[in-house]
Design a protein around this motif. Structure first.
Motif, short mmCIF file in Angstrom:
data_model
loop_
_atom_site.label_atom_id
_atom_site.label_comp_id
_atom_site.label_asym_id
_atom_site.label_seq_id
_atom_site.Cartn_x
_atom_site.Cartn_y
_atom_site.Cartn_z
N ALA A 87 38.46 47.34 39.31
CA ALA A 87 37.60 47.65 38.17
C ALA A 87 37.76 49.13 37.86
O ALA A 87 37.99 49.94 38.76
CB ALA A 87 36.14 47.32 38.49
N GLU A 129 32.04 47.62 35.13
CA GLU A 129 32.98 46.52 35.39
C GLU A 129 32.82 46.02 36.83
O GLU A 129 32.89 44.82 37.09
CB GLU A 129 34.41 46.99 35.14
CG GLU A 129 34.74 47.25 33.68
CD GLU A 129 36.21 47.57 33.47
OE1 GLU A 129 37.01 47.35 34.41
OE2 GLU A 129 36.58 48.02 32.36
N ASP A 168 29.87 43.71 37.10
CA ASP A 168 30.20 42.39 36.56
C ASP A 168 30.92 41.55 37.60
O ASP A 168 30.64 40.36 37.79
CB ASP A 168 31.07 42.52 35.30
CG ASP A 168 30.25 42.83 34.06
OD1 ASP A 168 29.05 42.47 34.03
OD2 ASP A 168 30.79 43.44 33.12
N TYR A 182 31.12 45.42 26.44
CA TYR A 182 32.19 45.75 27.39
C TYR A 182 33.02 46.90 26.82
O TYR A 182 33.51 46.83 25.70
CB TYR A 182 33.09 44.54 27.63
CG TYR A 182 32.37 43.37 28.27
CD1 TYR A 182 32.04 43.38 29.61
CD2 TYR A 182 32.02 42.26 27.50
CE1 TYR A 182 31.37 42.30 30.18
CE2 TYR A 182 31.35 41.18 28.06
CZ TYR A 182 31.03 41.21 29.41
OH TYR A 182 30.36 40.16 29.96
N SER A 199 35.86 48.04 28.16
CA SER A 199 37.29 47.79 28.36
C SER A 199 37.66 46.42 27.79
O SER A 199 37.14 45.39 28.24
CB SER A 199 37.64 47.84 29.85
OG SER A 199 38.89 47.26 30.10
N HIS A 241 38.86 44.15 30.58
CA HIS A 241 37.78 43.59 31.40
C HIS A 241 37.05 42.49 30.63
O HIS A 241 36.69 41.45 31.21
CB HIS A 241 36.81 44.70 31.79
CG HIS A 241 35.66 44.22 32.62
ND1 HIS A 241 35.82 43.69 33.87
CD2 HIS A 241 34.32 44.19 32.37
CE1 HIS A 241 34.65 43.35 34.37
NE2 HIS A 241 33.71 43.64 33.47
#
Length: 561
Positions: A34, A39, A42, A533, A535, A538
């Motif tokens: 991550a 991230e 998550d 999010y 990214s 991701h």
């Protein structure tokens, strides 16, 4: 085989550590990566990991904030910090937040292997605690512990002590408690000693004493960062005195909630991990004066008694009880309190223990408790004034409980107004009518509690639906919106909906992502940002994990192209 999560905002660092761990001598079967703390969270909410390795300086959420979140949600999960910064403050904060080691980049591969291997072995061997090795070795040690127990009990129960008394008591305790300069609190720990140990056998009386002794040792070690001292309470309960440094206790209510939640989670998880004992923790508020400890003790006792109404909740806060208006119930005479709690237990559907077995039903239900109270009232028949006083305390406080858990429903509430319900009845008839009154009250009370809990859950859902696009959304933000602790809202949301809070956040994000993929031409990165999010990569991983296909494939399938 172990699973590891590597968190670093430099992709080549993540890739290098991942390749080395998978090809190295350790039994690591899977390594997830991550690029920041959000991230990582998550990933942690989707899968179980044995170890987290994180950098400190990262965008979005740094390593310190990530460790704080892990301690709130998964306090048993070990963390290793790998940082390019040699600052003492970073290392000190990391270790205080539970980091198992602090490595400086660039890390020698041999050192990395040794540290990771050691931490994984410690996690695996943590439960192999031998209780008898913890027992006192000789009579002098027993006498010292008895003296310490007496001093601690005096500290939390005696009122109007002088300054010299506190100094003497703290000297007898011999721990790290301070007379001034810190905020103190009480945590009462209720142990389920019906079974325990890693064999999950029935516990004998002798082993029960050893188990409590071992629990005290674990508690004091677990609470060392908060000057914690622990001692025997009554029955299956232990008492902990904790202290937070002035600067740590001077934060916002949300900050204090996070600290108290961390303390409660640490207690529950360490007792489960090292002794396989299920524990429930009742936490008081905080005070800057040791003279308030007796009052804080009463608060913690009131909080731990709340477990009878919420047996699935492992961390109970006095502040939550105040928010729910339950303090009046906890101030009732002991018999009225027991009756109310039995009434609540009967209204609950039968729960399950953590191992899947049914929860034991109480030996006495509300009907039996009420019969005992009716016998007591019958004994007062010769004194009509005393009978009416005791009867009035009982029925009016029961009636007041409706208003603690619901809003006046006019006809429904008025029908159970004791002044109307029992008007004109003599003592003998009143006693008999009380049984019918309790039955009707139970039905209405259950409806009020369900409505109140659903209202709180609705507020949680509404807040999530309005803020799911915030990539910095935390459980503390949601808790602050509904004015309860993170632990309580997690428990309540799961009880009412069957899903945890973060499952719901992910569900809301993915539903909006599906809508945008199907109905707009927005790019993947635009949709990623809009649903929370940072990214796009991701976002794609999360979308595929939750839906089974990639965002691009979903768009093609929906549009038939």
């Amino acid at each position: 085989m172990y699973r590891v999560l590597v968190v670093d905002d430099e992709p080549r660092v993540c890739a290098g550590i991942k390749d080395y761990l998978l090809s190295g001598p350790l039994q690591i079967s899977d390594v997830e990566t991550a690029s920041n703390g959000f991230e990582a969270l998550d990933c942690l909410r989707m899968d179980a990991y044995d170890l987290v390795m994180t950098d400190i300086q990262m965008g979005m959420m740094n390593g310190i904030e990530l460790m704080e979140a892990i301690l709130l949600e998964q306090p048993h999960l070990p963390v290793i910090v790998i940082s390019a910064h040699e600052k003492f403050d970073f290392a000190k904060m990391s270790l205080r937040l539970g980091a198992k080691d602090y490595l400086i980049k660039p890390v020698e591969l041999e050192e990395l292997t040794q540290v990771v291997g050691r931490v994984l072995r410690e996690k695996e061997e943590a439960g192999r605690l031998t209780l008898r090795e913890s027992a006192p070795k000789d009579s002098s040690e027993l006498l010292q512990k008895a003296k310490r127990q007496e001093a601690l009990m005096e500290l939390v129960t005696a009122r109007e002590l002088q300054e010299k008394d506190y100094r003497e008591l703290l000297q007898d305790i011999g721990g790290t408690l301070k007379e001034q300069g810190a905020s103190c609190g009480i945590a009462i720990v209720h142990l389920d000693l019906s079974k325990g140990g890693f064999s999950q056998q029935e516990i004998t009386l002798g082993d029960r004493k050893l188990l409590k002794y071992a629990s005290i040792n674990i508690l004091e070690e677990s609470l060392s960062d908060w000057c914690g001292v622990a001692f025997n309470g009554f029955g299956n309960q232990l008492v902990c005195v904790i202290q937070l440094e002035a600067e740590e206790a001077a934060g916002t209510p949300l900050h204090l909630n996070s600290r108290l939640n961390l303390i409660g989670q640490t207690i529950v998880m360490n007792l489960k991990q090292y002794l396989n004992v299920t524990a429930t923790v009742g936490l008081s508020s905080l005070s800057a004066s040791l003279s308030m400890l007796p009052k804080l003790m009463e608060e913690a006792e009131a909080a731990i008694e709340w477990r009878k109404l919420h047996p699935d909740n492992r961390i109970l806060y006095y502040a939550d009880m105040a928010s729910l208006g339950s303090l009046r119930m906890m101030d009732w005479v002991a018999k009225v309190e027991v009756l109310v709690q039995k009434l609540k237990e009967e209204d609950r559907s039968e729960g399950m223990e953590e191992d899947g077995s049914p929860q034991p039903r109480p030996v006495l239900g509300p009907k039996e408790e009420l019969q005992a109270m009716l016998m007591m009232l019958d004994g007062l028949a010769g004194s009509e004034g005393l009978f009416h006083s005791c009867f009035g305390i009982l029925v009016y406080r029961l009636y007041g409980l409706l208003f603690d858990y619901g809003v006046d429903k006019s006809d429904s509430f008025r029908r159970l107004d004791p002044d109307l319900y029992f008007r004109g009845m003599d003592p003998g008839v009143k006693s008999q009518a009380l049984i019918r009154y309790m039955q009707e009250l139970s039905v209405l009370l259950k409806a009020c509690i369900s409505e109140r809990d659903q209202t709180v859950v609705t507020r949680i859902k509404t807040f999530i639906q309005s803020h799911y696009g915030n990539h910095e959304l935390k459980i503390q933000d949601i808790a602050g919106e509904v004015h309860f602790s993170p632990a309580y809202i997690s428990y309540l949301f799961k009880k009412e909906t069957g899903a945890n809070v973060w499952d719901y956040v992910s569900e809301v994000r993915m539903e909006e992502a599906k809508r945008l993929l199907a109905g707009t031409d927005r790019k993947r990165y635009e949709i990623s940002y809009q649903v929370g999010y940072q990214s796009p990569e991701h976002f794609s991983r999360m979308f595929k994990r939750l839906t089974g296909i990639t965002p691009a494939d979903y768009r093609k399938a929906f549009r038939g192209n």
